[in-house]
Design a protein around this motif. Structure first.
Motif, PDB file in Angstrom:
ATOM      1  N   LEU A 149       0.855  -1.190   0.000  1.00 39.51           N
ATOM      2  CA  LEU A 149       0.000   0.000   0.000  1.00 39.51           C
ATOM      3  C   LEU A 149       0.890   1.238   0.000  1.00 39.51           C
ATOM      4  O   LEU A 149       1.691   1.438   0.916  1.00 39.51           O
ATOM      5  N   VAL A 150       0.750   2.091  -1.035  1.00 36.66           N
ATOM      6  CA  VAL A 150       1.660   3.217  -1.230  1.00 36.66           C
ATOM      7  C   VAL A 150       0.880   4.530  -1.252  1.00 36.66           C
ATOM      8  O   VAL A 150       0.048   4.757  -2.142  1.00 36.66           O
ATOM      9  N   GLY A 176       5.548   5.173   2.023  1.00 37.99           N
ATOM     10  CA  GLY A 176       5.126   6.568   1.995  1.00 37.99           C
ATOM     11  C   GLY A 176       5.276   7.245   0.660  1.00 37.99           C
ATOM     12  O   GLY A 176       4.784   8.358   0.468  1.00 37.99           O
ATOM     13  N   ASN A 177       5.938   6.607  -0.300  1.00 42.22           N
ATOM     14  CA  ASN A 177       6.075   7.174  -1.643  1.00 42.22           C
ATOM     15  C   ASN A 177       6.594   6.082  -2.576  1.00 42.22           C
ATOM     16  O   ASN A 177       6.913   4.961  -2.148  1.00 42.22           O
ATOM     17  N   GLY A 178       6.699   6.421  -3.849  1.00 36.52           N
ATOM     18  CA  GLY A 178       7.124   5.448  -4.828  1.00 36.52           C
ATOM     19  C   GLY A 178       8.539   4.929  -4.604  1.00 36.52           C
ATOM     20  O   GLY A 178       8.819   3.751  -4.853  1.00 36.52           O
ATOM     21  N   ARG A 179       9.425   5.790  -4.128  1.00 39.17           N
ATOM     22  CA  ARG A 179      10.815   5.348  -3.920  1.00 39.17           C
ATOM     23  C   ARG A 179      10.887   4.304  -2.819  1.00 39.17           C
ATOM     24  O   ARG A 179      11.620   3.313  -2.939  1.00 39.17           O
ATOM     25  N   GLU A 180      10.129   4.504  -1.740  1.00 39.73           N
ATOM     26  CA  GLU A 180      10.077   3.500  -0.683  1.00 39.73           C
ATOM     27  C   GLU A 180       9.481   2.200  -1.222  1.00 39.73           C
ATOM     28  O   GLU A 180       9.921   1.103  -0.863  1.00 39.73           O
ATOM     29  N   ALA A 181       8.469   2.343  -2.084  1.00 37.80           N
ATOM     30  CA  ALA A 181       7.824   1.168  -2.670  1.00 37.80           C
ATOM     31  C   ALA A 181       8.810   0.373  -3.519  1.00 37.80           C
ATOM     32  O   ALA A 181       8.836  -0.868  -3.468  1.00 37.80           O
ATOM     33  N   MET A 202       8.828   9.991  -5.728  1.00 38.62           N
ATOM     34  CA  MET A 202       8.447   9.264  -6.932  1.00 38.62           C
ATOM     35  C   MET A 202       6.936   9.115  -6.927  1.00 38.62           C
ATOM     36  O   MET A 202       6.371   8.544  -5.990  1.00 38.62           O
ATOM     37  N   ASP A 203       6.266   9.653  -7.956  1.00 39.28           N
ATOM     38  CA  ASP A 203       4.804   9.608  -7.963  1.00 39.28           C
ATOM     39  C   ASP A 203       4.288   8.264  -8.505  1.00 39.28           C
ATOM     40  O   ASP A 203       5.058   7.369  -8.867  1.00 39.28           O
ATOM     41  N   GLY A 204       2.959   8.149  -8.552  1.00 35.14           N
ATOM     42  CA  GLY A 204       2.350   6.894  -8.961  1.00 35.14           C
ATOM     43  C   GLY A 204       2.666   6.487 -10.379  1.00 35.14           C
ATOM     44  O   GLY A 204       2.878   5.299 -10.670  1.00 35.14           O
ATOM     45  N   ARG A 205       2.720   7.459 -11.275  1.00 35.52           N
ATOM     46  CA  ARG A 205       3.033   7.136 -12.667  1.00 35.52           C
ATOM     47  C   ARG A 205       4.447   6.576 -12.789  1.00 35.52           C
ATOM     48  O   ARG A 205       4.676   5.555 -13.462  1.00 35.52           O
ATOM     49  N   ALA A 206       5.402   7.245 -12.123  1.00 33.99           N
ATOM     50  CA  ALA A 206       6.788   6.769 -12.177  1.00 33.99           C
ATOM     51  C   ALA A 206       6.911   5.380 -11.550  1.00 33.99           C
ATOM     52  O   ALA A 206       7.687   4.538 -12.020  1.00 33.99           O
ATOM     53  N   LEU A 207       6.132   5.132 -10.501  1.00 37.10           N
ATOM     54  CA  LEU A 207       6.165   3.817  -9.869  1.00 37.10           C
ATOM     55  C   LEU A 207       5.649   2.742 -10.821  1.00 37.10           C
ATOM     56  O   LEU A 207       6.258   1.669 -10.953  1.00 37.10           O
ATOM     57  N   VAL A 208       4.538   3.023 -11.497  1.00 43.16           N
ATOM     58  CA  VAL A 208       3.980   2.058 -12.453  1.00 43.16           C
ATOM     59  C   VAL A 208       4.990   1.794 -13.572  1.00 43.16           C
ATOM     60  O   VAL A 208       5.220   0.643 -13.964  1.00 43.16           O
ATOM     61  N   GLU A 209       5.603   2.858 -14.086  1.00 41.01           N
ATOM     62  CA  GLU A 209       6.579   2.704 -15.161  1.00 41.01           C
ATOM     63  C   GLU A 209       7.778   1.871 -14.702  1.00 41.01           C
ATOM     64  O   GLU A 209       8.301   1.044 -15.452  1.00 41.01           O
ATOM     65  N   TYR A 210       8.219   2.093 -13.451  1.00 43.02           N
ATOM     66  CA  TYR A 210       9.337   1.307 -12.929  1.00 43.02           C
ATOM     67  C   TYR A 210       8.958  -0.170 -12.839  1.00 43.02           C
ATOM     68  O   TYR A 210       9.719  -1.040 -13.275  1.00 43.02           O
ATOM     69  N   VAL A 211       7.795  -0.438 -12.250  1.00 41.56           N
ATOM     70  CA  VAL A 211       7.380  -1.834 -12.060  1.00 41.56           C
ATOM     71  C   VAL A 211       7.266  -2.548 -13.399  1.00 41.56           C
ATOM     72  O   VAL A 211       7.771  -3.664 -13.572  1.00 41.56           O
ATOM     73  N   ARG A 212       6.622  -1.909 -14.354  1.00 44.69           N
ATOM     74  CA  ARG A 212       6.395  -2.566 -15.643  1.00 44.69           C
ATOM     75  C   ARG A 212       7.670  -2.677 -16.477  1.00 44.69           C
ATOM     76  O   ARG A 212       7.825  -3.607 -17.273  1.00 44.69           O
TER      77      ARG A 212
END
Length: 267
Positions: A149-150, A176-181, A202-212
């Motif tokens: 949960l982020v 607490g943010n995308g970088r922690e995630a 790191m926002d949600g979009r950057a997190l999704v892009e990193y994961v994918r």
């Protein structure tokens, strides 16, 4: 869950006697019988200390503060952190409502609101307040799922954790943010990521892009729960590979449907 609205203990917070009468009539028509009233933020907090309500339905603008300050004060008080909050306002500007959305609210009602709109918000409130885990009508073992949960708002994470727990999810790790995630994703395998959009570092979009694109868990389902209203940004998130997007505040039933769809698709 059945709509047993009559069981709810409601505190109405509204400085206008005319608006208070209208809201009370709407709430009473919905089947609620336990109703108290307060005209100011201070009076509302004192009433809650005397007897904690199930849900607070408050106007945005109050003589000694506003709905945002009221819900912040509630979330800063341990015994009121889990009290459901519903905002009633004619305000539509995202910047005026974003803090309330981030606080973990069960709904925002327009002024005036219809009986149908009130019923939807009250149904979402009942789902949020449910102590028992929701029965699952599919073959997914929700209790065994590992969830990341982020969200940069502790209040929003607390609200989301309760909703997810009520849906049957119990193995939840927070960031607490995308970088922690990202750091957590590098160390631990997850079955589901639930994330906000607007976050520092790191926002949600950057997190999704990193994961994918870079994570060894590239296929993990990702649900975004956000108050973001820019359609261009949301379209970019969809293109990045998010599994589902839900508005904040949201109805738990909506999250349930998105979860089922995302997890079954990933199976």
């Amino acid at each position: 869950m059945s709509a047993n609205f009559f069981q709810l203990d409601v505190l109405l917070v509204e400085p206008s006697p005319v608006q208070m009468k209208i809201i009370r009539e709407r709430v009473t028509t919905a089947g609620i019988i336990h109703i108290r009233e307060a005209e100011t933020m201070q009076a509302a907090l004192e009433a809650m200390q005397w007897h904690r309500p199930d849900v607070v339905i408050s106007a945005l603008y109050l003589p000694d503060g506003d709905g945002t300050a009221l819900v912040k004060a509630m979330r800063a008080t341990p015994e009121l952190q889990q009290t459901a909050f519903v905002l009633v306002s004619s305000e539509t500007r995202p910047q005026a409502l974003d803090e309330v959305r981030q606080s973990g609210v069960c709904g925002i009602l327009p002024k005036p609101f219809s009986g149908a709109q009130l019923q939807r918000v009250l149904t979402a409130t009942l789902d949020y307040l449910a102590d028992e885990q929701a029965a699952n009508d599919d073959d997914i073992d929700y209790e065994a799922l590992r969830v990341l949960l982020v969200d940069d708002s502790p209040n929003a994470r607390r609200f989301m954790r309760r909703v997810l727990t009520n849906l049957g999810l119990s193995n939840i790790v927070e960031a607490g943010n995308g970088r922690e995630a990202v750091s957590l994703l590098e160390q631990t395998m997850f079955d589901l990521v639930v994330t906000d959009y607007n976050m520092p570092e790191m926002d949600g979009r950057a997190l999704v892009e990193y994961v994918r694109g870079q994570s060894w868990q590239a296929s993990v389902p990702i649900l975004m729960v956000t108050s973001e209203s820019d359609m261009g940004r949301l379209a970019a998130v969809e293109q990045a590979g998010v599994s589902g997007i839900c508005d904040k505040p949201f109805e738990p039933a909506t999250i349930r449907g998105l979860l089922r769809g995302a997890l079954q698709h990933a199976a």
